[in-house]
Write a protein that holds these residues in place. Structure first.
Motif, mmCIF file in Angstrom:
data_model
loop_
_atom_site.group_PDB
_atom_site.id
_atom_site.type_symbol
_atom_site.label_atom_id
_atom_site.label_comp_id
_atom_site.label_asym_id
_atom_site.label_seq_id
_atom_site.Cartn_x
_atom_site.Cartn_y
_atom_site.Cartn_z
ATOM 1 N N GLU A 128 35.707 39.403 52.465
ATOM 2 C CA GLU A 128 37.049 39.338 51.880
ATOM 3 C C GLU A 128 37.271 38.004 51.178
ATOM 4 O O GLU A 128 37.882 37.947 50.106
ATOM 5 C CB GLU A 128 38.091 39.545 52.975
ATOM 6 N N GLY A 131 35.785 37.950 47.822
ATOM 7 C CA GLY A 131 36.396 38.863 46.858
ATOM 8 C C GLY A 131 35.676 40.184 46.719
ATOM 9 O O GLY A 131 35.850 40.885 45.727
ATOM 10 N N LYS A 134 38.951 44.075 50.222
ATOM 11 C CA LYS A 134 40.355 43.694 50.326
ATOM 12 C C LYS A 134 41.074 44.659 51.256
ATOM 13 O O LYS A 134 40.574 45.738 51.559
ATOM 14 C CB LYS A 134 41.017 43.713 48.952
ATOM 15 N N THR A 147 36.176 46.102 46.281
ATOM 16 C CA THR A 147 36.827 45.695 45.046
ATOM 17 C C THR A 147 35.939 46.062 43.854
ATOM 18 O O THR A 147 34.816 46.529 44.027
ATOM 19 C CB THR A 147 37.088 44.177 45.052
ATOM 20 N N LYS A 148 36.443 45.835 42.662
ATOM 21 C CA LYS A 148 35.659 46.138 41.460
ATOM 22 C C LYS A 148 34.399 45.268 41.401
ATOM 23 O O LYS A 148 33.362 45.699 40.893
ATOM 24 C CB LYS A 148 36.518 45.915 40.211
#
Length: 202
Positions: A128, A131, A134, A147-148
């Motif tokens: 997390e 990044g 999330k 995430t992307k």
């Protein structure tokens, strides 16, 4: 005159938060090869690093010894990331079940034991912070989702695994087609193998 909404009127439902999921194709490749490639990518991320106690800790109560591989922390982190991509939103409790195993109790029958919650919790925090995952909610389920950034990482690794698999398959077709096919490229070798099969049927 302006109409006012009464308390009895139902409230408009909140828009559900979009949850990122890896494509089915990205998760259908060999999981071991995918995890190995993702683990190498995670080794280059400074937030993903094994703590000092990772040298002697076990990954679960059902394990007899600590992991042998020196890069086991990144391997477990990659496996956790793949699991989050596959079934997220997910939390520590469900991940402990996913990474659990049979606990030998001597002469007694084996029982299931969950994986280490401390390891999974620490890895989730690192992912997390980097990044890669999330907090999100999907209906009544809450937990971590990818995430992307991590979605791109997983799909890129999956494409490489699929490409390597196709290359190995094509080489096997070359060998099966005969020694004359070794001078051909992969596409021509596949065509040669198909032609050899058709000739054998005739």
């Amino acid at each position: 005159m302006t109409e006012h909404k009464t308390a009895a009127e139902p409230k408009e439902p909140k828009q559900a938060q979009k949850v990122a999921h890896a494509s089915i194709g990205a998760l259908s490749v060999d999981p071991n090869q995918l995890i190995e490639l993702v683990a190498k990518e995670l080794q280059g991320i400074p937030e993903i690093k094994p703590p000092a106690w990772s040298v002697f800790v076990k990954t679960g109560a059902y394990k007899e010894r600590p992991p042998v591989r020196k890069d086991w922390w990144h391997i477990r982190a990659a496996a956790v990331l793949r699991t989050v991509a596959r079934i997220g939103p997910v939390g520590t409790s469900k991940l402990r079940t996913r990474f659990g195993g049979k606990h030998s109790r001597g002469h007694k029958s084996e029982r299931f034991a969950p994986g280490s919650g401390s390891i999974i919790r620490k890895i989730l925090q690192q992912l997390e912070k980097a990044g890669l995952i999330k907090q999100a909610a999907k209906g009544v389920h809450k937990g971590r989702v990818i995430t992307k950034k991590s979605l791109t990482m997983i799909e890129t690794a999956a494409q490489k695994v699929a490409k390597d698999y196709n290359r190995v398959t094509a080489r096997a077709a070359v060998v099966k087609a005969g020694p004359d096919a070794h001078s051909l490229d992969i596409q021509q070798a596949s065509q040669a193998a198909t032609a050899a099969k058709e000739h054998a049927k005739a």
